[in-house]
Design a protein around this motif. Structure first.
Motif, PDB file in Angstrom:
ATOM      1  N   GLN A  68      -7.353   8.235  -4.932  1.00 56.75           N
ATOM      2  CA  GLN A  68      -8.472   7.305  -4.982  1.00 56.75           C
ATOM      3  C   GLN A  68      -9.672   7.807  -4.191  1.00 56.75           C
ATOM      4  OE1 GLN A  68      -8.141   4.470  -7.030  1.00 56.75           O
ATOM      5  NE2 GLN A  68      -6.358   5.708  -7.562  1.00 56.75           N
ATOM      6  N   ALA A  69      -9.546   8.998  -3.643  1.00 58.19           N
ATOM      7  CA  ALA A  69     -10.623   9.661  -2.898  1.00 58.19           C
ATOM      8  C   ALA A  69     -10.334  11.163  -2.952  1.00 58.19           C
ATOM      9  CB  ALA A  69     -10.648   9.164  -1.446  1.00 58.19           C
ATOM     10  N   PRO A  70     -11.317  11.996  -2.625  1.00 55.11           N
ATOM     11  CA  PRO A  70     -11.067  13.434  -2.641  1.00 55.11           C
ATOM     12  C   PRO A  70      -9.868  13.844  -1.767  1.00 55.11           C
ATOM     13  CG  PRO A  70     -13.411  13.032  -2.503  1.00 55.11           C
ATOM     14  CD  PRO A  70     -12.737  11.691  -2.351  1.00 55.11           C
ATOM     15  N   VAL A  71      -9.694  13.163  -0.654  1.00 54.22           N
ATOM     16  CA  VAL A  71      -8.502  13.346   0.174  1.00 54.22           C
ATOM     17  C   VAL A  71      -7.722  12.041   0.093  1.00 54.22           C
ATOM     18  CG1 VAL A  71      -7.621  13.663   2.524  1.00 54.22           C
ATOM     19  CG2 VAL A  71      -9.604  14.990   1.742  1.00 54.22           C
ATOM     20  N   HIS A  72      -6.509  12.105  -0.413  1.00 57.26           N
ATOM     21  CA  HIS A  72      -5.636  10.931  -0.491  1.00 57.26           C
ATOM     22  C   HIS A  72      -4.208  11.414  -0.287  1.00 57.26           C
ATOM     23  CE1 HIS A  72      -4.479   6.945  -2.690  1.00 57.26           C
ATOM     24  NE2 HIS A  72      -3.797   7.129  -1.569  1.00 57.26           N
ATOM     25  N   LEU A 120      -7.148   4.636   7.037  1.00 59.67           N
ATOM     26  CA  LEU A 120      -5.703   4.496   6.946  1.00 59.67           C
ATOM     27  C   LEU A 120      -5.404   3.103   6.399  1.00 59.67           C
ATOM     28  CD1 LEU A 120      -4.616   5.998  10.390  1.00 59.67           C
ATOM     29  CD2 LEU A 120      -4.666   7.131   8.164  1.00 59.67           C
ATOM     30  N   VAL A 121      -4.557   3.038   5.377  1.00 63.74           N
ATOM     31  CA  VAL A 121      -4.233   1.772   4.727  1.00 63.74           C
ATOM     32  C   VAL A 121      -2.718   1.640   4.648  1.00 63.74           C
ATOM     33  CG1 VAL A 121      -4.420   0.422   2.597  1.00 63.74           C
ATOM     34  CG2 VAL A 121      -6.330   1.857   3.332  1.00 63.74           C
ATOM     35  N   ILE A 122      -2.220   0.463   5.036  1.00 64.27           N
ATOM     36  CA  ILE A 122      -0.809   0.142   4.857  1.00 64.27           C
ATOM     37  C   ILE A 122      -0.749  -1.127   4.020  1.00 64.27           C
ATOM     38  CG2 ILE A 122       1.372  -0.491   5.936  1.00 64.27           C
ATOM     39  CD1 ILE A 122       0.408   0.950   8.468  1.00 64.27           C
ATOM     40  N   ASN A 123      -0.220  -1.018   2.829  1.00 65.91           N
ATOM     41  CA  ASN A 123      -0.008  -2.187   1.979  1.00 65.91           C
ATOM     42  C   ASN A 123       1.385  -2.725   2.274  1.00 65.91           C
ATOM     43  OD1 ASN A 123      -2.504  -1.836   0.578  1.00 65.91           O
ATOM     44  ND2 ASN A 123      -1.549  -0.247  -0.649  1.00 65.91           N
ATOM     45  N   SER A 124       1.501  -4.052   2.313  1.00 65.14           N
ATOM     46  CA  SER A 124       2.791  -4.650   2.636  1.00 65.14           C
ATOM     47  C   SER A 124       3.075  -5.796   1.679  1.00 65.14           C
ATOM     48  CB  SER A 124       2.787  -5.146   4.083  1.00 65.14           C
ATOM     49  OG  SER A 124       4.077  -5.560   4.471  1.00 65.14           O
ATOM     50  N   GLY A 125       3.938  -5.558   0.706  1.00 61.59           N
ATOM     51  CA  GLY A 125       4.292  -6.578  -0.282  1.00 61.59           C
ATOM     52  C   GLY A 125       3.532  -6.399  -1.581  1.00 61.59           C
ATOM     53  N   LYS A 126       4.045  -7.045  -2.623  1.00 60.80           N
ATOM     54  CA  LYS A 126       3.502  -6.831  -3.973  1.00 60.80           C
ATOM     55  C   LYS A 126       2.056  -7.287  -4.123  1.00 60.80           C
ATOM     56  CE  LYS A 126       5.422 -11.047  -5.897  1.00 60.80           C
ATOM     57  NZ  LYS A 126       4.810 -11.784  -6.930  1.00 60.80           N
ATOM     58  N   ASP A 127       1.655  -8.379  -3.482  1.00 62.90           N
ATOM     59  CA  ASP A 127       0.272  -8.841  -3.626  1.00 62.90           C
ATOM     60  C   ASP A 127      -0.733  -7.909  -2.951  1.00 62.90           C
ATOM     61  OD1 ASP A 127       1.038 -10.965  -5.174  1.00 62.90           O
ATOM     62  OD2 ASP A 127       0.708 -12.487  -3.633  1.00 62.90           O
ATOM     63  N   SER A 128      -0.274  -7.054  -2.057  1.00 58.74           N
ATOM     64  CA  SER A 128      -1.175  -6.106  -1.390  1.00 58.74           C
ATOM     65  C   SER A 128      -1.383  -4.846  -2.214  1.00 58.74           C
ATOM     66  CB  SER A 128      -0.603  -5.717  -0.029  1.00 58.74           C
ATOM     67  OG  SER A 128       0.512  -4.854  -0.203  1.00 58.74           O
ATOM     68  N   GLY A 129      -0.540  -4.673  -3.227  1.00 61.66           N
ATOM     69  CA  GLY A 129      -0.607  -3.452  -4.033  1.00 61.66           C
ATOM     70  C   GLY A 129       0.475  -2.449  -3.687  1.00 61.66           C
ATOM     71  N   GLN A 130       1.416  -2.818  -2.814  1.00 60.24           N
ATOM     72  CA  GLN A 130       2.497  -1.895  -2.482  1.00 60.24           C
ATOM     73  C   GLN A 130       3.379  -1.709  -3.709  1.00 60.24           C
ATOM     74  OE1 GLN A 130       5.131  -3.034   0.749  1.00 60.24           O
ATOM     75  NE2 GLN A 130       6.108  -1.035   0.773  1.00 60.24           N
ATOM     76  N   GLU A 131       3.487  -0.476  -4.169  1.00 64.75           N
ATOM     77  CA  GLU A 131       4.260  -0.166  -5.370  1.00 64.75           C
ATOM     78  C   GLU A 131       5.636   0.406  -5.060  1.00 64.75           C
ATOM     79  OE1 GLU A 131       1.898   2.292  -7.935  1.00 64.75           O
ATOM     80  OE2 GLU A 131       0.288   0.827  -8.060  1.00 64.75           O
ATOM     81  N   VAL A 132       5.762   1.108  -3.939  1.00 66.78           N
ATOM     82  CA  VAL A 132       7.044   1.710  -3.569  1.00 66.78           C
ATOM     83  C   VAL A 132       7.557   0.993  -2.323  1.00 66.78           C
ATOM     84  CG1 VAL A 132       8.218   3.840  -2.889  1.00 66.78           C
ATOM     85  CG2 VAL A 132       6.319   3.935  -4.515  1.00 66.78           C
ATOM     86  N   PRO A 133       8.769   0.438  -2.372  1.00 63.06           N
ATOM     87  CA  PRO A 133       9.307  -0.277  -1.212  1.00 63.06           C
ATOM     88  C   PRO A 133       9.840   0.674  -0.135  1.00 63.06           C
ATOM     89  CG  PRO A 133      10.891  -0.378  -2.998  1.00 63.06           C
ATOM     90  CD  PRO A 133       9.666   0.327  -3.528  1.00 63.06           C
ATOM     91  N   HIS A 134       8.925   1.426   0.423  1.00 60.52           N
ATOM     92  CA  HIS A 134       9.201   2.360   1.524  1.00 60.52           C
ATOM     93  C   HIS A 134       7.895   2.415   2.315  1.00 60.52           C
ATOM     94  CE1 HIS A 134      11.172   6.302   2.935  1.00 60.52           C
ATOM     95  NE2 HIS A 134      10.076   6.164   3.655  1.00 60.52           N
ATOM     96  N   LEU A 135       7.938   2.073   3.589  1.00 64.60           N
ATOM     97  CA  LEU A 135       6.731   2.076   4.412  1.00 64.60           C
ATOM     98  C   LEU A 135       5.953   3.365   4.209  1.00 64.60           C
ATOM     99  CD1 LEU A 135       5.057   0.754   6.724  1.00 64.60           C
ATOM    100  CD2 LEU A 135       6.430   2.142   8.289  1.00 64.60           C
TER     101      LEU A 135
END
Length: 116
Positions: free
Chosen positions: A34-38, A86-101
């Motif tokens: 989603q950015a040149p560095v991701h 730095l972004v940490i998504n937590s749960g489905k409504d946040s956009g977390q797709e893989v259930p691994h921190l």
């Protein structure tokens, strides 16, 4: 906890463009940047599904290692001085797709706010 793609990447069963690795942390380029560095920064401990599962008492050292890795990666990829997110998504409504921190490190362009 269900088997995830990140667990397979940790075990090197699935290839990834790894940019950092030590005993506790693995970081690799996101396949849908989603950015040149991701970069995705993950703990090698596979039973932590999200930030909701973190305990300051139990995981403070791991959190420090994740953030230290983020700074090292930002330096290595040339975004430390210009800035990174730095972004940490937590749960489905946040956009977390893989259930691994995991922590998303984004940079390489001017990032806007709010993120969306």
């Amino acid at each position: 906890m269900a088997e995830t793609i990140f667990a397979k990447i940790i075990r090197k069963e699935i290839p990834a463009d790894i940019v950092f690795e030590n005993e506790t942390v693995l970081a690799f380029k996101d396949i849908n940047p989603q950015a040149p560095v991701h970069v995705l920064i993950i703990p090698k401990i596979t039973e932590i599904e999200s930030a909701k599962d973190l305990s300051t008492e139990k995981h403070s050292k791991l959190l420090g290692e994740l953030f230290n890795a983020a700074n090292e990666i930002a330096k290595k990829l040339g975004v430390f001085e210009s800035g990174f997110r730095l972004v940490i998504n937590s749960g489905k409504d946040s956009g977390q797709e893989v259930p691994h921190l995991h922590i998303h490190l984004l940079g390489g362009r001017k990032l806007t706010w709010p993120p969306g």
